[in-house]
Write an enzyme that holds these catalytic residues in place. Structure first.
Site, PDB file in Angstrom:
ATOM      1  N   ALA A  36       2.703  17.034   4.889  1.00  0.00           N
ATOM      2  CA  ALA A  36       2.342  15.614   4.860  1.00  0.00           C
ATOM      3  C   ALA A  36       2.923  14.946   3.615  1.00  0.00           C
ATOM      4  O   ALA A  36       3.302  15.608   2.649  1.00  0.00           O
ATOM      5  CB  ALA A  36       0.829  15.474   4.876  1.00  0.00           C
ATOM      6  N   SER A  37       3.004  13.657   3.676  1.00  0.00           N
ATOM      7  CA  SER A  37       3.381  12.813   2.549  1.00  0.00           C
ATOM      8  C   SER A  37       4.711  13.220   1.922  1.00  0.00           C
ATOM      9  O   SER A  37       4.785  13.526   0.732  1.00  0.00           O
ATOM     10  CB  SER A  37       2.269  12.823   1.492  1.00  0.00           C
ATOM     11  OG  SER A  37       2.504  11.831   0.534  1.00  0.00           O
TER      12      SER A  37
END
Length: 121
Positions: A36-37
């Site tokens: 993620a991110s």
């Protein structure tokens, strides 16, 4: 998890840690997991590619490319002022321009707005 490719072929592949510590299952090079991110990592690679190509300089002021950054300000806590109220902050001009390096190292001083004194502004 680390993977290094040379000419499209793996030259180094290594996994460490646990894919499920409670179950005693170690991380392997074929373990599937969520990432993620990644926007910061991808943006950093893009910016550093531009630096490598000589199109921008790491010490360049951001305002050279984004004019809105020409006049930046910072929040400074007033002498003796505690937290908890925006009245305890002064907004003053920044001492120097924000640079590309500042953005890449997350030292530009740009607030996420989570500090309660700044968030209410």
């Amino acid at each position: 998890m680390a993977l290094v490719l040379r000419d499209g072929q793996p030259v180094y592949e290594h996994a460490v840690g646990w894919s499920d510590k409670e179950a005693g299952r170690k991380m392997t090079t074929d373990t599937i997991f969520r990432i993620a991110s990644q926007s910061k990592a991808i943006t950093s690679v893009a910016v550093l590619s531009l630096v490598e190509e000589g199109k921008i300089g790491i010490g360049d002021p951001v305002s050279r490319y984004i004019p809105a950054f020409a006049t930046t300000t910072v929040a400074v806590r007033k002498d003796g002022g505690g937290s908890g109220s925006p009245g305890n902050l002064d907004i003053v001009p920044a001492k120097r321009p924000i640079t590309i390096r500042d953005l890449l190292t997350h030292t530009a001083g740009i607030s996420y707005g989570t500090d309660r004194d700044v968030a209410s502004m």
